[in-house]
Design an enzyme around this catalytic site. Structure first.
Site, PDB file in Angstrom:
ATOM      1  N   GLU A  68     -19.014  -6.934  21.747  1.00  0.00           N
ATOM      2  CA  GLU A  68     -19.176  -5.840  22.610  1.00  0.00           C
ATOM      3  C   GLU A  68     -18.223  -4.811  22.230  1.00  0.00           C
ATOM      4  O   GLU A  68     -17.449  -5.045  21.301  1.00  0.00           O
ATOM      5  CB  GLU A  68     -18.806  -6.432  24.049  1.00  0.00           C
ATOM      6  CG  GLU A  68     -17.434  -6.825  24.135  1.00  0.00           C
ATOM      7  CD  GLU A  68     -17.131  -7.095  25.603  1.00  0.00           C
ATOM      8  OE1 GLU A  68     -17.927  -8.031  26.335  1.00  0.00           O
ATOM      9  OE2 GLU A  68     -15.875  -6.889  26.193  1.00  0.00           O
ATOM     10  N   HIS A  70     -16.685  -0.844  24.314  1.00  0.00           N
ATOM     11  CA  HIS A  70     -16.605  -0.022  25.531  1.00  0.00           C
ATOM     12  C   HIS A  70     -15.538   1.012  25.253  1.00  0.00           C
ATOM     13  O   HIS A  70     -14.749   1.179  24.229  1.00  0.00           O
ATOM     14  CB  HIS A  70     -16.473  -1.033  26.605  1.00  0.00           C
ATOM     15  CG  HIS A  70     -15.413  -2.214  26.367  1.00  0.00           C
ATOM     16  ND1 HIS A  70     -14.286  -1.947  25.947  1.00  0.00           N
ATOM     17  CD2 HIS A  70     -15.560  -3.526  26.152  1.00  0.00           C
ATOM     18  CE1 HIS A  70     -13.338  -3.267  25.666  1.00  0.00           C
ATOM     19  NE2 HIS A  70     -14.545  -4.155  25.842  1.00  0.00           N
ATOM     20  N   HIS A  74      -8.288  -2.887  24.920  1.00  0.00           N
ATOM     21  CA  HIS A  74      -7.593  -4.201  25.263  1.00  0.00           C
ATOM     22  C   HIS A  74      -6.194  -4.473  24.505  1.00  0.00           C
ATOM     23  O   HIS A  74      -6.212  -3.851  23.481  1.00  0.00           O
ATOM     24  CB  HIS A  74      -8.579  -5.420  24.792  1.00  0.00           C
ATOM     25  CG  HIS A  74      -9.700  -5.553  25.445  1.00  0.00           C
ATOM     26  ND1 HIS A  74     -10.007  -5.590  26.718  1.00  0.00           N
ATOM     27  CD2 HIS A  74     -11.059  -5.879  24.963  1.00  0.00           C
ATOM     28  CE1 HIS A  74     -11.145  -5.735  27.164  1.00  0.00           C
ATOM     29  NE2 HIS A  74     -11.936  -5.935  26.113  1.00  0.00           N
ATOM     30  N   HIS A 108     -15.915  -5.893  19.085  1.00  0.00           N
ATOM     31  CA  HIS A 108     -14.863  -7.253  19.009  1.00  0.00           C
ATOM     32  C   HIS A 108     -15.562  -8.428  19.502  1.00  0.00           C
ATOM     33  O   HIS A 108     -16.507  -8.420  20.357  1.00  0.00           O
ATOM     34  CB  HIS A 108     -13.600  -6.617  19.899  1.00  0.00           C
ATOM     35  CG  HIS A 108     -13.718  -6.222  21.302  1.00  0.00           C
ATOM     36  ND1 HIS A 108     -14.331  -5.090  21.689  1.00  0.00           N
ATOM     37  CD2 HIS A 108     -13.867  -6.850  22.404  1.00  0.00           C
ATOM     38  CE1 HIS A 108     -14.328  -4.926  22.851  1.00  0.00           C
ATOM     39  NE2 HIS A 108     -14.107  -6.214  23.395  1.00  0.00           N
ATOM     40  N   CYS A 122      -5.108 -11.046  28.133  1.00  0.00           N
ATOM     41  CA  CYS A 122      -6.037  -9.757  27.694  1.00  0.00           C
ATOM     42  C   CYS A 122      -5.536  -8.612  28.937  1.00  0.00           C
ATOM     43  O   CYS A 122      -5.701  -8.907  30.134  1.00  0.00           O
ATOM     44  CB  CYS A 122      -7.292  -9.846  27.812  1.00  0.00           C
ATOM     45  SG  CYS A 122      -8.250  -8.322  27.366  1.00  0.00           S
TER      46      CYS A 122
HETATM   47 MN    MN Z   1     -14.192  -6.344  25.567  1.00  0.00          MN
END
Ligand code: MN
Length: 155
Positions: A68, A70, A74, A108, A122
């Site tokens: 994914e 975004h 992270h 990732h 995370c």
């Molecule tokens: Mn992610």
């Protein structure tokens, strides 16, 4: 000659789960079309007075998080076990105490080794956009990189 030839070698402690008092493992939250395997999620910290959330993810041996990207970032800190991660077009072997930064809009995925769990913290924004999965064309573009192709194939 071992009598169980072909069985995976398990490192001591590699399969031990992390848990915290009062925190229940929850299903991994991913988009409906996402592909993933063997991932649990524990939310360790979420408080509106601090605009971040700290989660612990655990991927079972051979499992993987969704591929994914975004707008939010992270910061990932591996706590236990081992495996590999894809960040952009780079594949990294990861183990305890490695810190992985995932920049905005960067593909990732995290994969546990076949014989180890992969447990990691995370850190994310509490308010964040939804992850998106690669389109067919984006997946094909990723697969043109040999290292990425091998990673996504789980090899
Ligand atoms: Mn992610």
């Amino acid at each position: 000659m071992p009598d169980d030839a072909g069985a995976p070698t398990l490192r001591r402690g590699a399969l031990k789960s992390y848990s915290w008092d009062g925190v229940e493992p929850r299903p991994y939250r991913a988009e409906p079309d996402a592909r993933f395997e063997g991932v649990t999620r524990q939310v360790l910290f979420s408080d509106p007075r601090l605009r971040g959330e700290l989660r612990y993810f655990e991927v079972s041996p051979g499992g993987y998080s969704s591929l994914e990207r975004h707008a939010h970032m992270h910061a990932v800190l591996v706590l236990c076990g081992g495996g590999r991660c894809l960040v952009g077009e780079n594949v990294h072997a990861i183990g305890p105490h490695d810190l992985i930064t995932v920049p905005p809009w960067t593909w990732h995925q995290f994969r546990a080794a076949p014989d180890q769990r992969l447990g990691f913290l995370c850190l994310v924004d509490a308010e964040r956009d939804r992850p998106v999965a690669p389109s067919e064309a984006e997946r094909e573009a990723l697969m043109r990189q040999p290292a990425v192709r091998e990673f996504l194939a789980g090899r």
